[in-house]
Design an enzyme around this catalytic site. Structure first.
Site, PDB file in Angstrom:
ATOM      1  N   CYS A  79       0.829  -1.206   0.000  1.00 51.52           N
ATOM      2  CA  CYS A  79       0.000   0.000   0.000  1.00 51.52           C
ATOM      3  C   CYS A  79       0.869   1.265   0.000  1.00 51.52           C
ATOM      4  CB  CYS A  79      -0.997  -0.068   1.152  1.00 51.52           C
ATOM      5  SG  CYS A  79      -2.468   0.889   0.800  1.00 51.52           S
ATOM      6  N   HIS A 170      -3.338  -5.025   1.775  1.00 53.73           N
ATOM      7  CA  HIS A 170      -2.685  -5.273   3.070  1.00 53.73           C
ATOM      8  C   HIS A 170      -2.636  -6.770   3.387  1.00 53.73           C
ATOM      9  CE1 HIS A 170      -2.426  -1.171   4.925  1.00 53.73           C
ATOM     10  NE2 HIS A 170      -3.255  -0.914   3.927  1.00 53.73           N
ATOM     11  N   GLU A 172      -0.979  -8.314   5.441  1.00 54.06           N
ATOM     12  CA  GLU A 172      -0.740  -8.564   6.876  1.00 54.06           C
ATOM     13  C   GLU A 172      -2.044  -8.564   7.677  1.00 54.06           C
ATOM     14  OE1 GLU A 172      -0.517  -5.787   5.364  1.00 54.06           O
ATOM     15  OE2 GLU A 172      -1.013  -4.103   6.680  1.00 54.06           O
TER      16      GLU A 172
HETATM   17  N1  GLN Z   1      -3.744   6.499   1.244  1.00 61.98           N
HETATM   18  C1  GLN Z   1      -2.438   6.219   1.786  1.00 61.98           C
HETATM   19  C2  GLN Z   1      -1.380   7.073   1.112  1.00 61.98           C
HETATM   20  O1  GLN Z   1      -1.610   7.640   0.082  1.00 61.98           O
HETATM   21  C3  GLN Z   1      -2.080   4.755   1.658  1.00 61.98           C
HETATM   22  C4  GLN Z   1      -3.081   3.914   2.400  1.00 61.98           C
HETATM   23  C5  GLN Z   1      -2.565   2.656   2.981  1.00 61.98           C
HETATM   24  O2  GLN Z   1      -1.351   2.432   3.090  1.00 61.98           O
HETATM   25  N2  GLN Z   1      -3.471   1.832   3.412  1.00 61.98           N
HETATM   26  O3  GLN Z   1      -0.299   7.159   1.600  1.00 61.98           O
END
Ligand code: GLN
Length: 202
Positions: A79, A170, A172
């Site tokens: 992410c 994610h 995890e």
């Molecule tokens: N929206 C977050 C960002 O732009 C990332 C979201 C996440 O890691 N779950 O940094």
């Protein structure tokens, strides 16, 4: 092999737990000396701008990129971590530029547009994985040297490249450690600089 999880902000504790479930003894990385001896490092989800600031503050930003590009440290960005690994496009926050992909922040919408999906995963013996997307980024281009291991409709969501793995969800946040196991199989010595690699892809 020795694995760490960047633990300055975001979803680090669940990653540490998933790795323990996978039989590893992971290190929480907060300062430079914690990188010593590591071959694999997870960059967790969280808030990419905050992660970038904190890594700079603790002297980890350049050091992690250098170790990766020198073939000493495999990276798994999830992410926000995947955002930071992509090509630097001049937008905020700056990117490491270690993965030949363009990753657009918050591209599925707002926090309330977060979703889960059971997706088939290459290398998981035909099984599917419960993927949790939290204000997720989107791979809007992946370079030719990247292998897409999972798709959500037409979007790549898990990719493998030389010396790295990256996911827009994610892994995890489930009990299934199979993607963490896949990361332990990534060979850090395959990592290379992108400087001379032309921008290609789909
Ligand atoms: N929206 C977050 C960002 O732009 C990332 C979201 C996440 O890691 N779950 O940094």
């Amino acid at each position: 092999m020795k694995i760490g999880v960047l633990a300055l902000q975001g979803s680090s504790e669940p990653h540490l737990q998933s790795l323990r479930n996978a039989g590893e003894t992971p290190v929480a990385v907060r300062q430079l000396p914690h990188l010593d001896g590591l071959t694999h490092l997870v960059i967790p989800g969280g808030e990419s701008t905050t992660l970038w600031h904190l890594m700079n503050l603790f002297g980890l930003w350049d050091e992690i990129r250098e170790r990766h590009q020198a073939g000493r440290l495999a990276l798994f960005g999830t992410c926000a971590g995947a955002i930071l690994m992509g090509r630097d496009d001049g937008q905020y926050p700056p990117r490491w530029g270690v993965m030949d992909a363009d990753v657009a922040r918050n591209d599925y919408g707002r926090q309330s547009d977060s979703f889960t999906a059971n997706l088939p995963l290459t290398g998981l013996d035909g099984g599917s994985f419960r993927c949790v997307f939290i204000r997720a980024p989107r791979f809007v281009r992946v370079g030719d040297e990247l292998e897409v291991l999972a798709w959500n409709e037409q979007d790549p969501v898990l990719v493998r490249g030389p010396g790295f793995l990256a996911a827009t969800f994610h892994p995890e946040l489930t009990d299934d450690p199979s993607i963490h196991r896949l990361f332990m199989e990534v060979d850090p010595s395959l990592a290379h600089r992108l400087d001379s690699l032309p921008v290609t892809g789909r």
